[in-house]
Write a protein that holds these residues in place. Structure first.
Motif, PDB file in Angstrom:
ATOM      1  N   UNK A  66       0.801  -1.222   0.000  1.00  0.00           N
ATOM      2  CA  UNK A  66       0.000   0.000   0.000  1.00  0.00           C
ATOM      3  C   UNK A  66       0.833   1.271   0.000  1.00  0.00           C
ATOM      4  N   UNK A  67       2.143   1.169  -0.091  1.00  0.00           N
ATOM      5  CA  UNK A  67       2.972   2.359  -0.006  1.00  0.00           C
ATOM      6  C   UNK A  67       2.788   3.202  -1.267  1.00  0.00           C
ATOM      7  N   UNK A  68       2.613   4.520  -1.075  1.00  0.00           N
ATOM      8  CA  UNK A  68       2.401   5.442  -2.184  1.00  0.00           C
ATOM      9  C   UNK A  68       3.377   6.598  -2.077  1.00  0.00           C
ATOM     10  N   UNK A  69       3.692   7.188  -3.209  1.00  0.00           N
ATOM     11  CA  UNK A  69       4.582   8.342  -3.254  1.00  0.00           C
ATOM     12  C   UNK A  69       4.120   9.294  -4.357  1.00  0.00           C
ATOM     13  N   UNK A  70       4.459  10.569  -4.163  1.00  0.00           N
ATOM     14  CA  UNK A  70       4.269  11.564  -5.214  1.00  0.00           C
ATOM     15  C   UNK A  70       5.486  11.543  -6.136  1.00  0.00           C
ATOM     16  N   UNK A  71       5.234  11.672  -7.436  1.00  0.00           N
ATOM     17  CA  UNK A  71       6.335  11.675  -8.401  1.00  0.00           C
ATOM     18  C   UNK A  71       6.168  12.819  -9.390  1.00  0.00           C
ATOM     19  N   UNK A 114       2.091  18.099  -6.890  1.00  0.00           N
ATOM     20  CA  UNK A 114       2.665  16.822  -7.299  1.00  0.00           C
ATOM     21  C   UNK A 114       1.663  15.920  -8.009  1.00  0.00           C
ATOM     22  N   UNK A 115       0.425  16.407  -8.200  1.00  0.00           N
ATOM     23  CA  UNK A 115      -0.565  15.578  -8.872  1.00  0.00           C
ATOM     24  C   UNK A 115      -1.056  14.457  -7.975  1.00  0.00           C
ATOM     25  N   UNK A 116      -1.395  13.344  -8.588  1.00  0.00           N
ATOM     26  CA  UNK A 116      -1.903  12.187  -7.859  1.00  0.00           C
ATOM     27  C   UNK A 116      -0.758  11.336  -7.322  1.00  0.00           C
ATOM     28  N   UNK A 117      -0.875  10.825  -6.090  1.00  0.00           N
ATOM     29  CA  UNK A 117       0.152   9.896  -5.617  1.00  0.00           C
ATOM     30  C   UNK A 117       0.090   8.581  -6.382  1.00  0.00           C
ATOM     31  N   UNK A 118       1.224   7.918  -6.473  1.00  0.00           N
ATOM     32  CA  UNK A 118       1.342   6.689  -7.256  1.00  0.00           C
ATOM     33  C   UNK A 118       1.717   5.546  -6.333  1.00  0.00           C
ATOM     34  N   UNK A 119       1.033   4.442  -6.460  1.00  0.00           N
ATOM     35  CA  UNK A 119       1.420   3.251  -5.715  1.00  0.00           C
ATOM     36  C   UNK A 119       2.745   2.720  -6.250  1.00  0.00           C
ATOM     37  N   UNK A 120       3.691   2.480  -5.355  1.00  0.00           N
ATOM     38  CA  UNK A 120       5.006   2.009  -5.775  1.00  0.00           C
ATOM     39  C   UNK A 120       4.896   0.657  -6.471  1.00  0.00           C
ATOM     40  N   UNK A 121       3.972  -0.172  -6.037  1.00  0.00           N
ATOM     41  CA  UNK A 121       3.819  -1.481  -6.654  1.00  0.00           C
ATOM     42  C   UNK A 121       3.302  -1.330  -8.087  1.00  0.00           C
ATOM     43  N   UNK A 122       2.456  -0.300  -8.343  1.00  0.00           N
ATOM     44  CA  UNK A 122       2.001  -0.034  -9.709  1.00  0.00           C
ATOM     45  C   UNK A 122       3.158   0.486 -10.560  1.00  0.00           C
ATOM     46  N   UNK A 123       4.011   1.273  -9.942  1.00  0.00           N
ATOM     47  CA  UNK A 123       5.199   1.770 -10.636  1.00  0.00           C
ATOM     48  C   UNK A 123       6.077   0.601 -11.076  1.00  0.00           C
ATOM     49  N   UNK A 124       6.276  -0.349 -10.172  1.00  0.00           N
ATOM     50  CA  UNK A 124       7.076  -1.534 -10.499  1.00  0.00           C
ATOM     51  C   UNK A 124       6.449  -2.313 -11.643  1.00  0.00           C
ATOM     52  N   UNK A 125       5.135  -2.438 -11.604  1.00  0.00           N
ATOM     53  CA  UNK A 125       4.448  -3.182 -12.660  1.00  0.00           C
ATOM     54  C   UNK A 125       4.631  -2.505 -14.024  1.00  0.00           C
ATOM     55  N   UNK A 148       2.948   6.764   3.311  1.00  0.00           N
ATOM     56  CA  UNK A 148       2.662   7.832   2.368  1.00  0.00           C
ATOM     57  C   UNK A 148       3.344   9.105   2.836  1.00  0.00           C
ATOM     58  N   UNK A 149       3.621   9.980   1.886  1.00  0.00           N
ATOM     59  CA  UNK A 149       4.242  11.268   2.188  1.00  0.00           C
ATOM     60  C   UNK A 149       3.194  12.365   2.122  1.00  0.00           C
TER      61      UNK A 149
END
Length: 641
Positions: free
Chosen positions: A474-479, A506-517, A544-545
């Motif tokens: 569930x970890x999310x970050x802004x990118x 920063x727009x919408x936060x992104x799930x790190x696991x989705x980033x990996x996918x 989350x940040x």
């Protein structure tokens, strides 16, 4: 004009000019022929021959004035045909005026109306035929690769036009997200299905490459990425607008993660930034890093006369020097190796170069690395280094000082974040002491592809065949992208008043696991080939940040992607902070450093080691061994609640 400035003789253009003259004469003859119902009397035939030079001369003057002779028939288009039409119509008008002036007896006036129409048809037809033949010969080349275009007819239209000059590709099919467009055709390329039918269409037309013409960040791009990876095809898309400015732009390029995230281009106050930087000296600390180097590139584009680059890494500053020297040969670049904690060195550099603006990007930013054994180093670089850079900027009379901060400074749970929050407070304290310089901080989240960030780590793991390690499902970050971050920092530096802290949208936060996918799919592989595993939260890491602390509010600015954080509370004593760090010694206890940070940064709440371990155990307990491979079905953008 001297003979040396005359353009070289071009046989192709000469032949094309002769063809135009022949067609103008042919149209003139046809106009008389049609006027007299295919049987021209002898006296009118003589009249046609006598007046033909007038027609050719008149059209030669008007077509030359419209620069029709400069057109390249291989790439003739609608703008060229409009230019030709205007030239022919003007030629017809001049011809009519000349005939009236010479008062040729019994001249049939209907010829003056028929000729421009016939001339335009003939001249336009020969150009269209020429381009058709050239394109037919080009598409017949054996080395052309079949290409499937994904996008609506409106999106695909621009892509097909751009691909006309790309000799390596031949569009063979279109996949539209709109079911109503299936079966239609665009430039002889049929819409064979929707995006969901990508695999079947690629097999049918024997294509191994897909070009996505849809807008950046669109659902079609992400869906095409998933389907392309499953079908084993390569995914390309059109370059961004700024990439067409390169000396040798590619017609298409590989899809990158930034394209899938769909960040909108930043609107900059170009006039204001040009006034701030043009002809001036700018100093950047941490210039060899990801953000620092991009700041240098952007500043150079705005016409800085001298760019002073400071970095502790010899190799980084050398690489930056080589890049800027080639990209901006007219700009004076000055490159120093120096540690921002050394006030004497910084002040000597600043006083010698006299910068108008100072950007402070030097920092330690890796959270786990700074949490235990290097806590004092985080303080000395992030806090002491910021103070020394700010004092050096004030000592040399700089107009502005801009510090790069982070969203980890908000309600920090780790030493790195707390050190950056204390650095923000120190900048505000120095702003009170030094009214001659405008001191501003800019706070933003993670930057895609920056050194030490998660994207390069995932890329290396994918290259090794996995697994890709994610700390928590569930970890999310802004990118944001590196250029976007650097541009907004410049904009904030232009707008800011002393003591302000800017927060970037920063727009919408992104799930790190989705980033990996996404990265796995961009590599052309699937989650079955490169599994994703969870390792548990690391020390000091949050799920989350945040961009604002609980006791902070923000107010808007004229720029839609910048807001000002409204902070409250007393500011630290600069001298007291510096004295403690000097007296702390080379290796103070981590607990002592955290306790001292807690007194200086009230919102700092160090993560309890036992709680961290429990969180990691909870993740491990929730996941059976066979569930370590993640099955993801959630959208890329999902705001953390």
């Amino acid at each position: 004009m001297s003979l040396r400035r005359l353009p070289p003789f071009d046989l192709t253009h000469a032949l094309q000019a002769l063809v135009d003259v022949f067609l103008l004469l042919l149209a003139w003859a046809l106009a008389f022929w049609l006027r007299f119902n295919l049987d021209v009397p002898q006296e009118y035939l003589d009249l046609a021959v006598i007046s033909a030079p007038v027609c050719v001369l008149a059209h030669g003057l008007t077509l030359g004035a419209m620069r029709v002779h400069r057109q390249v028939w291989d790439f003739i288009g609608l703008p060229d045909l409009r230019q030709l039409t205007l030239g022919v119509l003007l030629g017809g008008l001049v011809t009519a005026m000349a005939v009236m002036m010479f008062r040729l007896p019994l001249f049939p006036r209907s010829v003056l109306l028929l000729h421009p129409v016939l001339a335009l048809v003939l001249l336009g037809a020969v150009r269209a035929a020429w381009r058709t033949v050239v394109e037919h010969l080009g598409t017949g080349r054996a080395d052309k690769q079949p290409l499937v275009v994904v996008g609506s007819l409106q999106d695909a239209s621009g892509a097909l036009r751009a691909l006309k000059g790309a000799g390596a590709w031949e569009p063979v099919a279109i996949l539209s997200p709109l079911r109503a467009e299936v079966g239609r055709a665009l430039q002889s390329v049929r819409v064979l299905g929707t995006v969901s039918e990508l695999r079947d269409v690629c097999e049918f037309v024997h294509a191994q490459t897909v070009l996505v013409a849809s807008a950046p960040g669109s659902a079609e791009r992400r869906e095409a990425l998933m389907l392309a990876a499953d079908a084993g095809t390569r995914l390309l898309h059109m370059p961004r607008a700024d990439e067409w400015l390169n000396p040798h732009p590619e017609a298409v390029r590989q899809v990158e993660l930034e394209d899938l995230l769909g960040r909108e281009p930043v609107a900059l106050d170009v006039a204001g930034l040009a006034e701030l930087f043009s002809g001036r000296t700018v100093l950047v600390t941490g210039a060899g890093g990801s953000i620092g180097s991009e700041l240098c590139r952007q500043i150079a584009r705005f016409g800085a006369a001298r760019l002073v680059c400071v970095d502790v890494s010899e190799y980084s500053i050398y690489a930056l020097e080589q890049e800027l020297r080639q990209a901006h040969p007219r700009m004076e670049g000055v490159y120093y190796t120096a540690n921002v904690r050394d006030f004497g060195r910084l002040r000597a550099i600043a006083c010698e170069q006299q910068p108008t603006v100072v950007f402070h990007a030097a920092a330690y930013k890796h959270v786990p690395l700074m949490e235990e054994h290097n806590a004092i180093e985080a303080l000395r670089t992030n806090v002491l280094g910021t103070v020394q850079a700010a004092r050096a900027a004030a000592a040399c009379g700089a107009r502005r000082f801009v510090m790069i901060s982070t969203d980890k400074a908000v309600n920090p749970t780790n030493v790195m974040g707390a050190s950056k929050r204390l650095a923000e407070l120190m900048v505000q304290a120095i702003a009170v002491q030094e009214p001659g310089t405008q001191f501003v901080s800019v706070r933003f989240g993670n930057v895609l592809g920056s050194s030490g960030s998660v994207v390069p780590l995932f890329t290396r793991q994918i290259a090794r065949g996995g697994p890709v390690t994610v700390t928590h499902p569930e970890i999310v970050r802004y990118f944001m992208t590196i250029p976007e971050a650097a541009q907004l920092v410049l904009q904030a530096g232009l707008m800011g008043r002393s003591g302000q802290i800017f927060v970037l949208d920063m727009g919408e936060p992104v799930k790190i696991v989705e980033l990996a996918r996404m990265l796995i799919r961009l590599s052309g592989k699937s989650e079955q080939e490169v599994p994703i595993t969870f390792t548990g939260l690391r020390p000091g890491e949050k799920l989350y940040e945040e961009l604002l602390a609980s006791d902070e509010t923000s107010e808007p600015t004229p720029h839609p992607k910048l807001r000002i954080a409204k902070t409250a509370g007393p500011l630290p004593e600069v001298a007291e902070v510096l004295r403690w760090m000097e007296e702390a010694g080379p290796q103070p206890q981590v607990a002592e450093v955290r306790a001292w940070l807690g007194r200086r940064v009230p919102e700092y709440a160090p993560a309890d080691s036992g709680r961290d371990a429990g969180a990691r155990e909870d993740v491990a307990d929730q996941l059976e061994p066979h569930e370590r491979v993640v099955q993801l079905h959630q959208p890329l953008f999902q705001r953390h609640r």
